[in-house]
Design a protein around this motif. Structure first.
Motif, PDB file in Angstrom:
ATOM      1  N   SER A 181     -10.912  -7.143   0.222  1.00 21.70           N
ATOM      2  CA  SER A 181     -11.230  -5.741   0.500  1.00 21.70           C
ATOM      3  C   SER A 181     -10.152  -5.095   1.361  1.00 21.70           C
ATOM      4  O   SER A 181      -9.703  -3.982   1.081  1.00 21.70           O
ATOM      5  CB  SER A 181     -12.589  -5.670   1.206  1.00 21.70           C
ATOM      6  N   TRP A 182      -9.738  -5.808   2.407  1.00 21.91           N
ATOM      7  CA  TRP A 182      -8.705  -5.266   3.290  1.00 21.91           C
ATOM      8  C   TRP A 182      -7.420  -5.002   2.502  1.00 21.91           C
ATOM      9  O   TRP A 182      -6.815  -3.941   2.623  1.00 21.91           O
ATOM     10  CB  TRP A 182      -8.425  -6.231   4.448  1.00 21.91           C
ATOM     11  N   PHE A 183      -7.036  -5.978   1.700  1.00 24.02           N
ATOM     12  CA  PHE A 183      -5.794  -5.841   0.941  1.00 24.02           C
ATOM     13  C   PHE A 183      -5.828  -4.609   0.040  1.00 24.02           C
ATOM     14  O   PHE A 183      -4.914  -3.798   0.038  1.00 24.02           O
ATOM     15  CB  PHE A 183      -5.525  -7.100   0.105  1.00 24.02           C
ATOM     16  N   MET A 184      -6.892  -4.491  -0.743  1.00 29.75           N
ATOM     17  CA  MET A 184      -6.966  -3.367  -1.683  1.00 29.75           C
ATOM     18  C   MET A 184      -6.965  -2.023  -0.948  1.00 29.75           C
ATOM     19  O   MET A 184      -6.266  -1.089  -1.351  1.00 29.75           O
ATOM     20  CB  MET A 184      -8.197  -3.492  -2.576  1.00 29.75           C
ATOM     21  N   ASN A 185      -7.710  -1.925   0.136  1.00 32.54           N
ATOM     22  CA  ASN A 185      -7.734  -0.682   0.898  1.00 32.54           C
ATOM     23  C   ASN A 185      -6.402  -0.419   1.587  1.00 32.54           C
ATOM     24  O   ASN A 185      -5.903   0.706   1.583  1.00 32.54           O
ATOM     25  CB  ASN A 185      -8.863  -0.697   1.937  1.00 32.54           C
ATOM     26  N   HIS A 186      -5.836  -1.444   2.182  1.00 32.19           N
ATOM     27  CA  HIS A 186      -4.578  -1.275   2.911  1.00 32.19           C
ATOM     28  C   HIS A 186      -3.441  -0.870   1.974  1.00 32.19           C
ATOM     29  O   HIS A 186      -2.714   0.074   2.244  1.00 32.19           O
ATOM     30  CB  HIS A 186      -4.230  -2.563   3.662  1.00 32.19           C
ATOM     31  N   VAL A 187      -3.305  -1.581   0.892  1.00 33.59           N
ATOM     32  CA  VAL A 187      -2.200  -1.283  -0.032  1.00 33.59           C
ATOM     33  C   VAL A 187      -2.395   0.078  -0.684  1.00 33.59           C
ATOM     34  O   VAL A 187      -1.470   0.887  -0.730  1.00 33.59           O
ATOM     35  CB  VAL A 187      -2.036  -2.392  -1.095  1.00 33.59           C
ATOM     36  N   SER A 188      -3.600   0.354  -1.166  1.00 28.56           N
ATOM     37  CA  SER A 188      -3.812   1.595  -1.920  1.00 28.56           C
ATOM     38  C   SER A 188      -3.840   2.841  -1.043  1.00 28.56           C
ATOM     39  O   SER A 188      -3.602   3.946  -1.540  1.00 28.56           O
ATOM     40  CB  SER A 188      -5.093   1.511  -2.752  1.00 28.56           C
ATOM     41  N   LYS A 215       1.433   5.165   1.369  1.00 20.48           N
ATOM     42  CA  LYS A 215       2.062   6.227   2.178  1.00 20.48           C
ATOM     43  C   LYS A 215       3.446   5.779   2.644  1.00 20.48           C
ATOM     44  O   LYS A 215       4.400   6.562   2.606  1.00 20.48           O
ATOM     45  CB  LYS A 215       1.195   6.555   3.402  1.00 20.48           C
ATOM     46  N   LEU A 216       3.532   4.532   3.089  1.00 23.60           N
ATOM     47  CA  LEU A 216       4.829   4.001   3.487  1.00 23.60           C
ATOM     48  C   LEU A 216       5.781   3.961   2.291  1.00 23.60           C
ATOM     49  O   LEU A 216       6.953   4.319   2.408  1.00 23.60           O
ATOM     50  CB  LEU A 216       4.672   2.597   4.085  1.00 23.60           C
ATOM     51  N   LYS A 241      -1.626  -4.577 -10.189  1.00 24.69           N
ATOM     52  CA  LYS A 241      -1.397  -3.415 -11.039  1.00 24.69           C
ATOM     53  C   LYS A 241      -0.183  -2.683 -10.503  1.00 24.69           C
ATOM     54  O   LYS A 241       0.061  -2.673  -9.294  1.00 24.69           O
ATOM     55  CB  LYS A 241      -2.610  -2.481 -11.011  1.00 24.69           C
ATOM     56  N   GLU A 242       0.556  -2.066 -11.371  1.00 24.10           N
ATOM     57  CA  GLU A 242       1.773  -1.379 -10.949  1.00 24.10           C
ATOM     58  C   GLU A 242       1.509  -0.287  -9.920  1.00 24.10           C
ATOM     59  O   GLU A 242       2.365   0.002  -9.098  1.00 24.10           O
ATOM     60  CB  GLU A 242       2.538  -0.816 -12.151  1.00 24.10           C
ATOM     61  N   GLU A 243       0.316   0.306  -9.930  1.00 17.76           N
ATOM     62  CA  GLU A 243       0.032   1.342  -8.928  1.00 17.76           C
ATOM     63  C   GLU A 243      -0.077   0.755  -7.523  1.00 17.76           C
ATOM     64  O   GLU A 243      -0.089   1.495  -6.540  1.00 17.76           O
ATOM     65  CB  GLU A 243      -1.202   2.174  -9.271  1.00 17.76           C
ATOM     66  N   LEU A 244      -0.137  -0.571  -7.398  1.00 12.83           N
ATOM     67  CA  LEU A 244      -0.116  -1.217  -6.091  1.00 12.83           C
ATOM     68  C   LEU A 244       1.312  -1.420  -5.580  1.00 12.83           C
ATOM     69  O   LEU A 244       1.508  -1.742  -4.416  1.00 12.83           O
ATOM     70  CB  LEU A 244      -0.831  -2.571  -6.150  1.00 12.83           C
ATOM     71  N   SER A 245       2.285  -1.233  -6.447  1.00 12.38           N
ATOM     72  CA  SER A 245       3.676  -1.431  -6.070  1.00 12.38           C
ATOM     73  C   SER A 245       4.111  -0.386  -5.048  1.00 12.38           C
ATOM     74  O   SER A 245       3.828   0.797  -5.199  1.00 12.38           O
ATOM     75  CB  SER A 245       4.577  -1.332  -7.309  1.00 12.38           C
ATOM     76  N   VAL A 246       4.800  -0.876  -4.022  1.00 11.61           N
ATOM     77  CA  VAL A 246       5.360   0.055  -3.037  1.00 11.61           C
ATOM     78  C   VAL A 246       6.824   0.370  -3.351  1.00 11.61           C
ATOM     79  O   VAL A 246       7.438   1.177  -2.674  1.00 11.61           O
ATOM     80  CB  VAL A 246       5.211  -0.475  -1.589  1.00 11.61           C
ATOM     81  N   GLY A 247       7.363  -0.287  -4.356  1.00 15.65           N
ATOM     82  CA  GLY A 247       8.723   0.010  -4.772  1.00 15.65           C
ATOM     83  C   GLY A 247       9.793  -0.723  -3.985  1.00 15.65           C
ATOM     84  O   GLY A 247      10.975  -0.480  -4.166  1.00 15.65           O
ATOM     85  N   VAL A 248       9.398  -1.625  -3.100  1.00 19.49           N
ATOM     86  CA  VAL A 248      10.342  -2.464  -2.365  1.00 19.49           C
ATOM     87  C   VAL A 248      10.054  -3.890  -2.823  1.00 19.49           C
ATOM     88  O   VAL A 248       8.971  -4.423  -2.573  1.00 19.49           O
ATOM     89  CB  VAL A 248      10.163  -2.325  -0.830  1.00 19.49           C
TER      90      VAL A 248
END
Length: 134
Positions: free
Chosen positions: A113-120, A125-126, A6-13
């Motif tokens: 689970s780790w991925f979804m929590n880590h990214v979101s 924040k990064l 989903k686009e909300e997972l994008s960090v923009g890099v």
């Protein structure tokens, strides 16, 4: 359960997002193999991929954190270290007991689970910080 990008997972890099998308593809591929005779090959391949991911993806993120003096780098790196430790445990379990459906399920559940929590929570924040720098 499969993960959907989903686009909300994008960090923009772009490079980071591309690596995240590939991780999702790998997790979903492992998930799809569960219950079939292919899960053994998929688990072994997934563990190898996750080790590579640690080297390439975490190094990329940590380079950005260092280059731009990211104030949340200690917390972020701690999350990376926890992931590394978990992958090492899964690899040891694989070597000790071989592939089994329980290990495949445990590995896949943890990674998803780790991925979804880590990214979101952590990568976002990064991302917010990097948007002010890039």
């Amino acid at each position: 359960m499969p993960i959907e990008w989903k686009e909300e997972l994008s960090v923009g890099v772009e490079k980071i997002d591309s690596q995240h998308k590939e991780l999702i593809r790998r997790v979903n591929d492992l998930f799809a193999s569960m219950g079939s005779d292919k899960h053994a090959d998929k688990l072994e391949g997934a563990i190898r991929y996750f080790e590579e991911y640690i080297d390439t993806h975490f190094t990329l993120e940590e380079d950005y954190m260092k280059r731009y003096d990211y104030p949340g780098s200690d917390e972020h790196k701690k999350e990376h270290e926890e992931f590394k430790a978990a992958i090492a445990e899964f690899k040891a379990a694989l070597a000790e007991s071989g592939v089994n459906l329980a290990l495949t399920t445990k590995t896949n559940t943890f990674i998803g689970s780790w991925f979804m929590n880590h990214v979101s929570k952590i990568d976002i924040k990064l991302a917010d910080f990097l948007k002010t720098k890039l």
